[in-house]
Design an enzyme around this catalytic site. Structure first.
Site, PDB file in Angstrom:
ATOM      1  CD  GLU A   1      -1.555  -2.349   1.723  1.00 17.22           C
ATOM      2  OE1 GLU A   1      -0.378  -2.630   2.116  1.00 17.22           O
ATOM      3  OE2 GLU A   1      -2.137  -3.128   2.063  1.00 17.22           O
TER       4      GLU A   1
ATOM      5  CD  GLU B   1      -0.652  -5.399  13.274  1.00 16.64           C
ATOM      6  OE1 GLU B   1       0.344  -4.830  13.754  1.00 16.64           O
ATOM      7  OE2 GLU B   1      -0.973  -5.635  11.969  1.00 16.64           O
TER       8      GLU B   1
ATOM      9  CG  HIS C   1     -27.542  10.935  20.408  1.00 13.54           C
ATOM     10  ND1 HIS C   1     -28.910  11.226  20.590  1.00 13.54           N
ATOM     11  CD2 HIS C   1     -26.623  11.601  21.042  1.00 13.54           C
ATOM     12  CE1 HIS C   1     -28.777  11.979  21.637  1.00 13.54           C
ATOM     13  NE2 HIS C   1     -27.568  12.411  22.073  1.00 13.54           N
TER      14      HIS C   1
ATOM     15  CE  LYS D   1       1.085  -7.450   5.285  1.00 11.65           C
ATOM     16  NZ  LYS D   1       2.121  -7.034   6.171  1.00 11.65           N
TER      17      LYS D   1
HETATM   18  O1  F6P Z   1       0.500  -5.624   8.060  1.00 14.36           O
HETATM   19  C1  F6P Z   1       0.833  -5.330   9.486  1.00 14.36           C
HETATM   20  C2  F6P Z   1       1.777  -4.479   9.675  1.00 14.36           C
HETATM   21  O2  F6P Z   1       3.082  -5.184   9.363  1.00 14.36           O
HETATM   22  C3  F6P Z   1       1.747  -3.565  10.571  1.00 14.36           C
HETATM   23  O3  F6P Z   1       2.133  -4.447  11.786  1.00 14.36           O
HETATM   24  C4  F6P Z   1       2.637  -2.564  10.292  1.00 14.36           C
HETATM   25  O4  F6P Z   1       2.175  -1.455  11.323  1.00 14.36           O
HETATM   26  C5  F6P Z   1       2.154  -2.148   9.093  1.00 14.36           C
HETATM   27  O5  F6P Z   1       1.866  -3.381   8.504  1.00 14.36           O
HETATM   28  C6  F6P Z   1       2.845  -1.230   8.059  1.00 14.36           C
HETATM   29  O6  F6P Z   1       4.061  -1.834   8.024  1.00 14.36           O
HETATM   30  P1  F6P Z   1       5.352  -1.108   7.394  1.00 14.36           P
HETATM   31  O7  F6P Z   1       5.484   0.174   8.445  1.00 14.36           O
HETATM   32  O8  F6P Z   1       6.429  -1.814   7.619  1.00 14.36           O
HETATM   33  O9  F6P Z   1       4.906  -0.340   6.102  1.00 14.36           O
END
Ligand code: F6P
Length: 537
Positions: free
Chosen positions: A213, A354, A385, A505
Protein backbone atom coordinates in the site's frame (compact mmCIF):
# COMPACT_ATOMS: atom_id res chain seq x y z
CA UNK A 1 6.34 -28.72 31.14
CA UNK A 2 4.76 -25.31 31.74
CA UNK A 3 1.43 -25.39 33.52
CA UNK A 4 -1.53 -24.48 31.26
CA UNK A 5 -2.97 -21.10 32.31
CA UNK A 6 -6.31 -22.67 33.18
CA UNK A 7 -4.57 -25.21 35.41
CA UNK A 8 -2.83 -22.63 37.58
CA UNK A 9 -3.84 -22.24 41.20
CA UNK A 10 -4.93 -18.62 40.80
CA UNK A 11 -6.98 -19.31 37.67
CA UNK A 12 -8.85 -22.04 39.51
CA UNK A 13 -9.34 -19.67 42.44
CA UNK A 14 -10.73 -17.07 40.04
CA UNK A 15 -13.14 -19.62 38.60
CA UNK A 16 -14.37 -20.41 42.10
CA UNK A 17 -14.59 -16.72 42.85
CA UNK A 18 -16.63 -16.12 39.74
CA UNK A 19 -19.03 -18.92 40.64
CA UNK A 20 -19.39 -17.61 44.17
CA UNK A 21 -19.97 -14.02 43.15
CA UNK A 22 -21.68 -14.18 39.80
CA UNK A 23 -25.05 -13.36 41.32
CA UNK A 24 -23.61 -10.32 43.08
CA UNK A 25 -24.22 -7.19 41.06
CA UNK A 26 -22.19 -4.00 40.87
CA UNK A 27 -25.02 -2.40 42.84
CA UNK A 28 -24.63 -5.05 45.56
CA UNK A 29 -20.87 -4.48 45.68
CA UNK A 30 -21.45 -0.77 46.29
CA UNK A 31 -24.06 -1.50 48.94
CA UNK A 32 -21.66 -3.86 50.74
CA UNK A 33 -18.73 -1.46 50.79
CA UNK A 34 -19.16 2.26 51.25
CA UNK A 35 -15.45 2.81 50.52
CA UNK A 36 -15.60 0.98 47.22
CA UNK A 37 -15.04 4.06 45.01
CA UNK A 38 -11.86 4.87 46.93
CA UNK A 39 -10.62 1.33 47.27
CA UNK A 40 -11.16 0.47 43.62
CA UNK A 41 -9.57 3.51 42.07
CA UNK A 42 -6.03 4.77 41.51
CA UNK A 43 -5.16 8.43 41.39
CA UNK A 44 -1.65 8.80 40.07
CA UNK A 45 0.27 10.64 37.32
CA UNK A 46 -2.67 13.00 36.98
CA UNK A 47 -4.97 10.14 35.99
CA UNK A 48 -7.96 9.28 38.13
CA UNK A 49 -8.65 5.67 37.17
CA UNK A 50 -11.96 4.54 38.63
CA UNK A 51 -12.59 0.81 38.20
CA UNK A 52 -15.14 0.52 40.97
CA UNK A 53 -17.90 0.05 38.38
CA UNK A 54 -16.30 -3.18 37.14
CA UNK A 55 -17.84 -6.49 38.15
CA UNK A 56 -15.17 -7.25 40.72
CA UNK A 57 -14.97 -7.40 44.47
CA UNK A 58 -11.79 -6.54 46.35
CA UNK A 59 -11.25 -10.28 46.68
CA UNK A 60 -11.43 -10.73 42.90
CA UNK A 61 -8.85 -7.97 42.41
CA UNK A 62 -6.59 -9.71 44.95
CA UNK A 63 -6.92 -13.00 43.07
CA UNK A 64 -6.20 -11.30 39.74
CA UNK A 65 -3.04 -9.88 41.28
CA UNK A 66 -2.11 -13.41 42.38
CA UNK A 67 -2.64 -14.56 38.81
CA UNK A 68 -0.24 -11.84 37.64
CA UNK A 69 2.35 -13.09 40.10
CA UNK A 70 1.83 -16.72 39.18
CA UNK A 71 2.28 -15.81 35.49
CA UNK A 72 5.60 -14.13 36.30
CA UNK A 73 4.44 -10.65 35.31
CA UNK A 74 7.13 -8.86 37.34
CA UNK A 75 9.90 -10.75 35.59
CA UNK A 76 8.25 -10.28 32.19
CA UNK A 77 8.04 -6.52 32.72
CA UNK A 78 11.69 -6.41 33.73
CA UNK A 79 12.64 -8.52 30.72
CA UNK A 80 10.90 -6.09 28.35
CA UNK A 81 12.54 -3.00 29.84
CA UNK A 82 15.93 -4.75 29.90
CA UNK A 83 15.75 -5.46 26.20
CA UNK A 84 15.57 -9.26 26.42
CA UNK A 85 14.48 -10.80 23.14
CA UNK A 86 10.93 -11.38 24.35
CA UNK A 87 9.56 -11.32 20.79
CA UNK A 88 10.73 -14.90 20.50
CA UNK A 89 9.19 -15.71 17.13
CA UNK A 90 11.17 -12.90 15.52
CA UNK A 91 14.11 -13.09 17.94
CA UNK A 92 13.84 -9.38 18.77
CA UNK A 93 13.95 -7.10 21.76
CA UNK A 94 10.83 -5.03 22.37
CA UNK A 95 12.03 -1.60 23.32
CA UNK A 96 9.45 1.04 22.51
CA UNK A 97 10.10 2.19 26.09
CA UNK A 98 13.64 3.18 25.00
CA UNK A 99 12.14 5.66 22.53
CA UNK A 100 11.09 7.94 25.35
CA UNK A 101 13.96 7.62 27.77
CA UNK A 102 15.58 10.93 28.63
CA UNK A 103 18.79 11.89 26.90
CA UNK A 104 20.96 11.24 29.95
CA UNK A 105 19.78 7.61 30.24
CA UNK A 106 21.66 4.68 28.75
CA UNK A 107 20.54 1.25 27.66
CA UNK A 108 23.05 -1.10 26.14
CA UNK A 109 21.72 -3.71 23.75
CA UNK A 110 24.37 -5.95 22.18
CA UNK A 111 26.95 -3.34 23.21
CA UNK A 112 25.09 -0.44 21.56
CA UNK A 113 23.56 2.42 23.57
CA UNK A 114 20.09 2.55 22.04
CA UNK A 115 19.09 5.68 23.96
CA UNK A 116 21.95 7.54 22.30
CA UNK A 117 20.73 6.33 18.90
CA UNK A 118 17.19 7.43 19.73
CA UNK A 119 18.30 10.95 20.65
CA UNK A 120 20.45 11.29 17.55
CA UNK A 121 17.36 10.65 15.43
CA UNK A 122 15.22 12.93 17.60
CA UNK A 123 17.71 15.72 17.04
CA UNK A 124 17.73 15.15 13.30
CA UNK A 125 13.92 15.16 13.31
CA UNK A 126 13.89 18.36 15.38
CA UNK A 127 16.18 20.14 12.93
CA UNK A 128 14.02 19.10 10.00
CA UNK A 129 10.71 19.90 11.74
CA UNK A 130 11.99 23.36 12.60
CA UNK A 131 13.07 23.96 9.01
CA UNK A 132 9.64 23.02 7.67
CA UNK A 133 7.77 25.01 10.33
CA UNK A 134 9.88 28.12 9.85
CA UNK A 135 9.73 27.97 6.06
CA UNK A 136 13.51 27.62 5.82
CA UNK A 137 13.13 24.34 3.93
CA UNK A 138 12.28 25.28 0.37
CA UNK A 139 10.57 23.15 -2.21
CA UNK A 140 12.05 22.67 -5.67
CA UNK A 141 10.71 25.97 -6.99
CA UNK A 142 11.91 27.89 -3.93
CA UNK A 143 8.57 28.06 -2.13
CA UNK A 144 8.18 26.97 1.50
CA UNK A 145 6.24 23.79 2.30
CA UNK A 146 2.58 24.27 3.17
CA UNK A 147 1.24 20.72 2.94
CA UNK A 148 2.58 17.62 4.67
CA UNK A 149 1.28 14.26 3.47
CA UNK A 150 2.19 11.20 5.52
CA UNK A 151 2.09 8.03 3.45
CA UNK A 152 2.01 4.88 5.56
CA UNK A 153 -0.32 2.18 6.82
CA UNK A 154 -0.97 0.33 10.08
CA UNK A 155 1.42 1.57 12.73
CA UNK A 156 2.98 3.91 10.19
CA UNK A 157 -0.36 5.69 9.77
CA UNK A 158 -2.71 5.11 12.70
CA UNK A 159 -0.33 6.57 15.28
CA UNK A 160 0.51 9.70 13.26
CA UNK A 161 -3.08 10.38 12.27
CA UNK A 162 -4.40 9.75 15.79
CA UNK A 163 -1.73 12.01 17.31
CA UNK A 164 -2.38 14.73 14.75
CA UNK A 165 -6.10 14.69 15.48
CA UNK A 166 -5.53 14.45 19.24
CA UNK A 167 -3.10 17.37 19.28
CA UNK A 168 -4.68 19.49 16.55
CA UNK A 169 -5.23 22.25 19.07
CA UNK A 170 -1.43 22.57 19.38
CA UNK A 171 -0.73 22.26 15.65
CA UNK A 172 0.67 24.94 13.40
CA UNK A 173 -2.53 25.96 11.72
CA UNK A 174 -1.04 27.41 8.55
CA UNK A 175 0.25 23.98 7.59
CA UNK A 176 -2.09 21.34 6.15
CA UNK A 177 -1.65 17.70 7.19
CA UNK A 178 -3.09 14.73 5.33
CA UNK A 179 -2.67 11.00 5.84
CA UNK A 180 -2.78 8.50 2.99
CA UNK A 181 -2.89 4.82 3.88
CA UNK A 182 -5.28 2.81 1.73
CA UNK A 183 -4.13 1.25 -1.54
CA UNK A 184 -7.50 2.46 -2.84
CA UNK A 185 -6.45 5.26 -5.19
CA UNK A 186 -9.33 7.39 -3.94
CA UNK A 187 -7.44 7.90 -0.70
CA UNK A 188 -4.48 9.47 -2.47
CA UNK A 189 -6.60 11.42 -4.96
CA UNK A 190 -8.66 13.09 -2.22
CA UNK A 191 -5.66 13.72 0.03
CA UNK A 192 -3.84 15.81 -2.58
CA UNK A 193 -6.88 17.44 -4.15
CA UNK A 194 -6.24 21.15 -4.43
CA UNK A 195 -2.64 20.92 -3.21
CA UNK A 196 0.18 22.61 -5.08
CA UNK A 197 2.89 19.99 -5.70
CA UNK A 198 5.69 22.53 -5.24
CA UNK A 199 4.40 23.31 -1.73
CA UNK A 200 3.88 19.68 -0.71
CA UNK A 201 6.12 17.37 1.29
CA UNK A 202 5.57 13.60 1.33
CA UNK A 203 6.73 11.74 4.41
CA UNK A 204 6.92 8.11 3.33
CA UNK A 205 6.65 6.13 6.55
CA UNK A 206 7.25 2.42 6.50
CA UNK A 207 9.27 0.28 8.86
CA UNK A 208 10.03 -2.24 6.12
CA UNK A 209 9.71 0.08 3.10
CA UNK A 210 8.25 -2.85 1.18
CA UNK A 211 4.57 -2.59 2.14
CA UNK A 212 2.40 -2.79 -0.98
CA UNK A 213 0.00 0.00 0.00
CA UNK A 214 2.68 2.46 1.04
CA UNK A 215 5.00 1.81 -1.87
CA UNK A 216 2.12 2.08 -4.35
CA UNK A 217 0.99 5.39 -2.83
CA UNK A 218 4.57 6.66 -2.71
CA UNK A 219 5.09 5.88 -6.40
CA UNK A 220 1.81 7.57 -7.26
CA UNK A 221 2.91 10.59 -5.22
CA UNK A 222 6.18 10.75 -7.11
CA UNK A 223 4.35 10.61 -10.45
CA UNK A 224 1.95 13.33 -9.24
CA UNK A 225 4.87 15.52 -8.23
CA UNK A 226 6.87 14.97 -11.40
CA UNK A 227 3.88 15.58 -13.65
CA UNK A 228 4.01 19.10 -12.32
CA UNK A 229 7.69 19.69 -11.60
CA UNK A 230 9.13 17.57 -14.45
CA UNK A 231 12.58 17.09 -12.89
CA UNK A 232 13.76 14.07 -10.89
CA UNK A 233 15.81 16.43 -8.73
CA UNK A 234 12.54 17.73 -7.26
CA UNK A 235 12.09 14.40 -5.41
CA UNK A 236 14.84 15.26 -2.93
CA UNK A 237 13.04 18.47 -1.87
CA UNK A 238 9.59 16.91 -1.62
CA UNK A 239 10.14 13.40 -0.26
CA UNK A 240 11.57 12.22 3.02
CA UNK A 241 11.50 8.67 4.36
CA UNK A 242 10.98 7.19 7.79
CA UNK A 243 12.15 3.61 7.87
CA UNK A 244 14.45 0.93 9.27
CA UNK A 245 15.40 -0.13 5.75
CA UNK A 246 18.04 2.18 4.26
CA UNK A 247 18.61 -0.05 1.24
CA UNK A 248 14.97 0.06 0.13
CA UNK A 249 14.75 3.81 0.77
CA UNK A 250 17.73 4.39 -1.54
CA UNK A 251 16.27 1.98 -4.11
CA UNK A 252 13.05 4.01 -4.13
CA UNK A 253 15.09 7.11 -5.00
CA UNK A 254 14.90 9.01 -1.71
CA UNK A 255 18.21 10.49 -0.63
CA UNK A 256 19.17 8.65 2.58
CA UNK A 257 20.30 12.01 3.98
CA UNK A 258 16.55 12.70 4.11
CA UNK A 259 15.81 9.46 5.91
CA UNK A 260 14.88 9.22 9.59
CA UNK A 261 15.69 5.85 11.02
CA UNK A 262 14.40 3.53 13.68
CA UNK A 263 15.14 -0.04 14.63
CA UNK A 264 13.80 -3.57 14.48
CA UNK A 265 13.12 -3.48 18.21
CA UNK A 266 10.29 -0.99 17.62
CA UNK A 267 7.11 -2.78 16.57
CA UNK A 268 4.97 -0.99 13.97
CA UNK A 269 2.05 -0.50 16.36
CA UNK A 270 4.43 0.74 19.06
CA UNK A 271 6.22 3.21 16.81
CA UNK A 272 4.33 6.52 16.88
CA UNK A 273 6.90 8.05 19.22
CA UNK A 274 9.83 6.98 17.01
CA UNK A 275 10.71 8.78 13.76
CA UNK A 276 7.27 7.57 12.59
CA UNK A 277 6.11 10.60 14.59
CA UNK A 278 7.91 12.99 12.21
CA UNK A 279 4.66 14.42 10.86
CA UNK A 280 3.42 14.79 14.46
CA UNK A 281 6.54 16.72 15.38
CA UNK A 282 6.18 18.99 12.34
CA UNK A 283 2.56 19.62 13.30
CA UNK A 284 2.93 20.35 17.00
CA UNK A 285 6.54 21.49 17.20
CA UNK A 286 9.61 20.06 18.87
CA UNK A 287 8.79 21.07 22.45
CA UNK A 288 5.33 19.52 22.32
CA UNK A 289 6.74 16.32 20.83
CA UNK A 290 9.24 16.08 23.67
CA UNK A 291 6.38 16.67 26.14
CA UNK A 292 4.54 13.75 24.51
CA UNK A 293 7.64 11.57 25.02
CA UNK A 294 7.88 12.73 28.62
CA UNK A 295 4.29 11.57 29.21
CA UNK A 296 5.08 8.16 27.71
CA UNK A 297 8.15 7.90 29.92
CA UNK A 298 6.23 8.78 33.09
CA UNK A 299 3.77 5.97 32.41
CA UNK A 300 6.65 3.59 31.60
CA UNK A 301 8.25 4.31 34.95
CA UNK A 302 4.93 3.92 36.73
CA UNK A 303 4.36 0.56 35.01
CA UNK A 304 7.92 -0.58 35.75
CA UNK A 305 7.99 0.39 39.41
CA UNK A 306 4.51 0.76 40.95
CA UNK A 307 3.29 -2.14 43.10
CA UNK A 308 0.81 -4.14 41.09
CA UNK A 309 -2.17 -3.17 43.26
CA UNK A 310 -1.45 0.50 42.48
CA UNK A 311 -0.31 -0.02 38.90
CA UNK A 312 -2.76 1.41 36.36
CA UNK A 313 -1.80 -0.69 33.30
CA UNK A 314 -1.50 -3.84 35.41
CA UNK A 315 -4.98 -3.44 36.85
CA UNK A 316 -6.40 -2.52 33.44
CA UNK A 317 -4.86 -5.58 31.80
CA UNK A 318 -6.09 -7.87 34.56
CA UNK A 319 -9.60 -6.45 34.32
CA UNK A 320 -9.60 -7.20 30.60
CA UNK A 321 -8.59 -10.78 31.37
CA UNK A 322 -11.38 -10.99 33.97
CA UNK A 323 -13.98 -9.56 31.62
CA UNK A 324 -12.89 -11.74 28.68
CA UNK A 325 -12.33 -15.04 30.44
CA UNK A 326 -14.73 -14.98 33.38
CA UNK A 327 -17.47 -12.43 32.70
CA UNK A 328 -17.60 -13.59 29.07
CA UNK A 329 -17.25 -10.22 27.33
CA UNK A 330 -16.23 -10.48 23.70
CA UNK A 331 -15.61 -6.82 23.01
CA UNK A 332 -14.28 -3.73 24.76
CA UNK A 333 -15.63 -0.27 23.96
CA UNK A 334 -13.33 2.77 24.03
CA UNK A 335 -15.42 5.88 24.54
CA UNK A 336 -13.45 9.12 24.71
CA UNK A 337 -15.49 12.10 25.88
CA UNK A 338 -13.05 14.33 24.05
CA UNK A 339 -13.59 14.97 20.38
CA UNK A 340 -9.88 15.40 19.70
CA UNK A 341 -9.50 11.70 20.58
CA UNK A 342 -11.80 10.63 17.77
CA UNK A 343 -9.15 8.40 16.16
CA UNK A 344 -8.01 6.92 19.46
CA UNK A 345 -10.30 3.86 19.25
CA UNK A 346 -9.01 3.06 15.74
CA UNK A 347 -5.43 3.44 16.95
CA UNK A 348 -6.11 1.10 19.87
CA UNK A 349 -7.63 -1.48 17.54
CA UNK A 350 -4.27 -2.15 15.94
CA UNK A 351 -2.38 -1.87 19.21
CA UNK A 352 -4.53 -4.39 21.03
CA UNK A 353 -5.86 -6.71 18.38
CA UNK A 354 -2.71 -7.05 16.26
CA UNK A 355 -0.90 -7.71 19.53
CA UNK A 356 -3.19 -10.17 21.27
CA UNK A 357 -5.45 -11.54 18.55
CA UNK A 358 -3.72 -14.92 18.72
CA UNK A 359 -4.67 -18.50 19.48
CA UNK A 360 -1.19 -19.95 19.88
CA UNK A 361 0.87 -19.70 23.07
CA UNK A 362 4.58 -18.92 23.23
CA UNK A 363 5.11 -22.69 23.41
CA UNK A 364 3.17 -23.18 20.17
CA UNK A 365 0.13 -24.75 21.84
CA UNK A 366 -3.43 -23.78 21.00
CA UNK A 367 -5.03 -21.78 23.81
CA UNK A 368 -8.14 -23.09 25.55
CA UNK A 369 -9.47 -19.65 26.52
CA UNK A 370 -10.35 -16.39 24.78
CA UNK A 371 -7.57 -13.92 24.08
CA UNK A 372 -8.00 -10.35 22.86
CA UNK A 373 -11.48 -8.90 22.92
CA UNK A 374 -12.56 -6.80 19.94
CA UNK A 375 -11.80 -3.15 20.63
CA UNK A 376 -14.05 -0.55 19.10
CA UNK A 377 -15.56 2.80 19.88
CA UNK A 378 -16.44 6.34 18.94
CA UNK A 379 -16.23 9.60 20.82
CA UNK A 380 -19.00 10.51 23.24
CA UNK A 381 -21.61 11.81 22.97
CA UNK A 382 -22.03 10.69 19.35
CA UNK A 383 -22.11 7.03 20.33
CA UNK A 384 -24.95 7.69 22.76
CA UNK A 385 -27.22 8.41 19.81
CA UNK A 386 -26.17 5.31 18.00
CA UNK A 387 -24.84 2.08 19.53
CA UNK A 388 -25.30 2.80 23.25
CA UNK A 389 -28.73 1.19 23.00
CA UNK A 390 -26.97 -2.15 22.65
CA UNK A 391 -24.50 -1.41 25.44
CA UNK A 392 -27.39 -0.69 27.82
CA UNK A 393 -30.02 -3.21 26.76
CA UNK A 394 -28.31 -5.62 24.36
CA UNK A 395 -27.72 -9.29 25.10
CA UNK A 396 -23.93 -9.03 25.38
CA UNK A 397 -21.86 -7.50 28.13
CA UNK A 398 -19.62 -4.77 26.74
CA UNK A 399 -17.11 -3.35 29.19
CA UNK A 400 -16.58 0.35 28.48
CA UNK A 401 -13.59 2.61 29.00
CA UNK A 402 -14.72 6.21 29.43
CA UNK A 403 -11.98 8.78 28.95
CA UNK A 404 -12.59 12.40 29.89
CA UNK A 405 -10.82 15.63 30.77
CA UNK A 406 -11.78 18.25 33.30
CA UNK A 407 -10.72 21.32 31.33
CA UNK A 408 -11.68 21.77 27.69
CA UNK A 409 -9.11 23.08 25.25
CA UNK A 410 -11.74 25.36 23.73
CA UNK A 411 -13.76 26.83 26.54
CA UNK A 412 -17.27 27.31 25.22
CA UNK A 413 -19.67 27.09 28.16
CA UNK A 414 -21.84 25.12 28.67
CA UNK A 415 -20.37 22.46 26.36
CA UNK A 416 -17.91 20.93 28.80
CA UNK A 417 -20.43 20.51 31.63
CA UNK A 418 -22.84 18.83 29.24
CA UNK A 419 -20.11 16.57 27.86
CA UNK A 420 -18.75 15.43 31.20
CA UNK A 421 -22.17 15.10 32.82
CA UNK A 422 -23.04 12.71 30.01
CA UNK A 423 -19.89 10.67 30.51
CA UNK A 424 -20.49 10.31 34.23
CA UNK A 425 -24.18 9.54 33.71
CA UNK A 426 -23.44 6.74 31.25
CA UNK A 427 -21.21 4.91 33.73
CA UNK A 428 -23.87 5.31 36.41
CA UNK A 429 -26.66 4.10 34.13
CA UNK A 430 -24.66 1.08 32.99
CA UNK A 431 -23.75 0.03 36.51
CA UNK A 432 -26.99 0.67 38.37
CA UNK A 433 -29.64 0.55 35.65
CA UNK A 434 -33.30 1.22 36.40
CA UNK A 435 -35.59 -1.32 38.03
CA UNK A 436 -39.12 -2.26 36.97
CA UNK A 437 -40.32 -0.74 40.20
CA UNK A 438 -38.72 2.60 39.41
CA UNK A 439 -40.19 2.53 35.92
CA UNK A 440 -43.66 1.67 37.28
CA UNK A 441 -43.38 4.47 39.84
CA UNK A 442 -43.17 6.89 36.90
CA UNK A 443 -46.63 5.78 35.82
CA UNK A 444 -45.45 3.82 32.77
CA UNK A 445 -48.11 1.46 31.34
CA UNK A 446 -47.56 -2.14 32.43
CA UNK A 447 -46.94 -3.46 28.91
CA UNK A 448 -44.16 -0.92 28.37
CA UNK A 449 -42.33 -1.58 31.61
CA UNK A 450 -40.04 -4.41 30.35
CA UNK A 451 -38.92 -2.18 27.48
CA UNK A 452 -37.95 0.62 29.82
CA UNK A 453 -36.09 -1.43 32.41
CA UNK A 454 -32.32 -1.17 32.50
CA UNK A 455 -30.83 -4.29 34.08
CA UNK A 456 -27.62 -2.49 34.91
CA UNK A 457 -24.64 -4.48 36.19
CA UNK A 458 -22.73 -3.48 33.06
CA UNK A 459 -19.05 -2.86 33.75
CA UNK A 460 -17.06 0.25 32.96
CA UNK A 461 -13.88 2.07 33.93
CA UNK A 462 -13.43 5.82 33.87
CA UNK A 463 -10.16 7.62 33.17
CA UNK A 464 -10.33 11.25 34.19
CA UNK A 465 -7.50 13.67 33.49
CA UNK A 466 -7.02 17.40 33.77
CA UNK A 467 -6.74 18.48 30.16
CA UNK A 468 -5.61 17.00 26.86
CA UNK A 469 -1.95 17.98 26.69
CA UNK A 470 0.77 16.23 24.68
CA UNK A 471 2.10 14.84 27.95
CA UNK A 472 -1.26 13.41 28.97
CA UNK A 473 -1.70 11.88 25.52
CA UNK A 474 1.67 10.15 25.92
CA UNK A 475 0.57 8.76 29.28
CA UNK A 476 -2.71 7.44 27.88
CA UNK A 477 -1.07 5.71 24.94
CA UNK A 478 1.64 4.10 27.09
CA UNK A 479 -1.07 3.04 29.53
CA UNK A 480 -2.85 1.03 26.83
CA UNK A 481 0.45 -0.29 25.43
CA UNK A 482 1.35 -1.73 28.80
CA UNK A 483 -2.14 -3.01 29.53
CA UNK A 484 -1.89 -4.86 26.23
CA UNK A 485 1.40 -6.40 27.34
CA UNK A 486 -0.09 -7.47 30.66
CA UNK A 487 -2.90 -9.27 28.82
CA UNK A 488 -0.41 -10.98 26.50
CA UNK A 489 1.69 -12.14 29.47
CA UNK A 490 -1.32 -13.64 31.26
CA UNK A 491 -2.56 -15.36 28.11
CA UNK A 492 0.97 -16.67 27.47
CA UNK A 493 1.07 -15.38 23.89
CA UNK A 494 3.54 -13.21 21.99
CA UNK A 495 2.02 -9.71 21.67
CA UNK A 496 4.82 -8.52 19.41
CA UNK A 497 4.58 -10.44 16.15
CA UNK A 498 1.74 -10.33 13.61
CA UNK A 499 1.95 -13.49 11.54
CA UNK A 500 -1.81 -13.43 11.06
CA UNK A 501 -1.61 -10.60 8.55
CA UNK A 502 0.69 -12.50 6.18
CA UNK A 503 -1.50 -15.03 4.40
CA UNK A 504 -3.88 -12.51 2.86
CA UNK A 505 -0.97 -10.37 1.66
CA UNK A 506 0.73 -13.34 -0.04
CA UNK A 507 -2.47 -14.49 -1.70
CA UNK A 508 -3.12 -10.94 -2.95
CA UNK A 509 0.31 -10.91 -4.60
CA UNK A 510 -0.60 -14.11 -6.43
CA UNK A 511 -3.92 -12.69 -7.57
CA UNK A 512 -2.26 -9.45 -8.74
CA UNK A 513 0.11 -11.56 -10.86
CA UNK A 514 -2.84 -13.51 -12.28
CA UNK A 515 -4.73 -10.33 -13.09
CA UNK A 516 -1.75 -9.12 -15.05
CA UNK A 517 -1.24 -12.35 -17.01
CA UNK A 518 -3.48 -12.74 -20.07
CA UNK A 519 -5.41 -16.04 -20.35
CA UNK A 520 -4.05 -17.37 -17.08
CA UNK A 521 -5.50 -20.66 -15.80
CA UNK A 522 -6.96 -19.85 -12.39
CA UNK A 523 -6.24 -22.55 -9.83
CA UNK A 524 -8.22 -21.31 -6.78
CA UNK A 525 -11.47 -22.64 -5.36
CA UNK A 526 -14.53 -21.99 -7.53
CA UNK A 527 -15.66 -18.97 -5.49
CA UNK A 528 -12.29 -17.22 -5.69
CA UNK A 529 -11.97 -18.03 -9.39
CA UNK A 530 -15.44 -16.60 -10.05
CA UNK A 531 -14.68 -13.38 -8.18
CA UNK A 532 -11.46 -12.84 -10.16
CA UNK A 533 -13.29 -13.55 -13.41
CA UNK A 534 -16.13 -11.20 -12.48
CA UNK A 535 -13.62 -8.42 -11.85
CA UNK A 536 -11.82 -9.03 -15.09
CA UNK A 537 -14.87 -9.12 -17.35
O1 F6P B 1 0.35 -5.63 8.01
C1 F6P B 1 0.77 -5.42 9.30
C2 F6P B 1 1.92 -4.48 9.42
O2 F6P B 1 3.11 -5.18 9.34
C3 F6P B 1 1.80 -3.72 10.73
O3 F6P B 1 2.26 -4.42 11.81
C4 F6P B 1 2.55 -2.48 10.41
O4 F6P B 1 2.29 -1.46 11.32
C5 F6P B 1 2.06 -2.20 9.02
O5 F6P B 1 1.93 -3.47 8.42
C6 F6P B 1 2.91 -1.30 8.18
O6 F6P B 1 4.20 -1.82 8.00
P1 F6P B 1 5.37 -0.91 7.48
O7 F6P B 1 5.59 0.18 8.45
O8 F6P B 1 6.55 -1.82 7.38
O9 F6P B 1 4.97 -0.37 6.14
Amino acid sequence: MKLQLTETKSWKALEAQHNAEKQTTIKDFFAQNTDRATELSINNLGIYFDFSKQRVSNQTVALLLELANECGLREKIDAMFRGDKINITENRSVLHTALRKPKNATLLIDGVDVVKQVHEVLEKMSGFANEIRSGAWKGFTGKPIKNIVNIGIGGSDLGPVMAYEALKFYAKHDLTFRYVSNVDGNDFAEAVRGMAPDETLFVVSSKTFTTLETMTNARTARTWLLQSLSDEKAVARHFVAVSTNEKEVAKFGIDTANMFGFWDWVGGRYSMDSAIGLSTMIAVGVANFYALLEGFNQMDEHFRTAPFNQNIPVIMGLLTVWNSNFVGAKTQAILPYENYLKRFPAYLQQLTMESNGKYVTLEGEKVTYSTSPIYWGEPGTNGQHSFYQLIHQGTDIIPCDFIGFKKPLNNLPPHQDYLIANMIAQGEALAFGKSAQAVAAEGVKAELIPHKVFEGNRPSSTFFLDTLTPQNLGKLIAMYEHSTYVQGVIWGINPFDQMGVELGKVLAQGIIAEMQTPNVQLQHDSSTNALIQFYQK
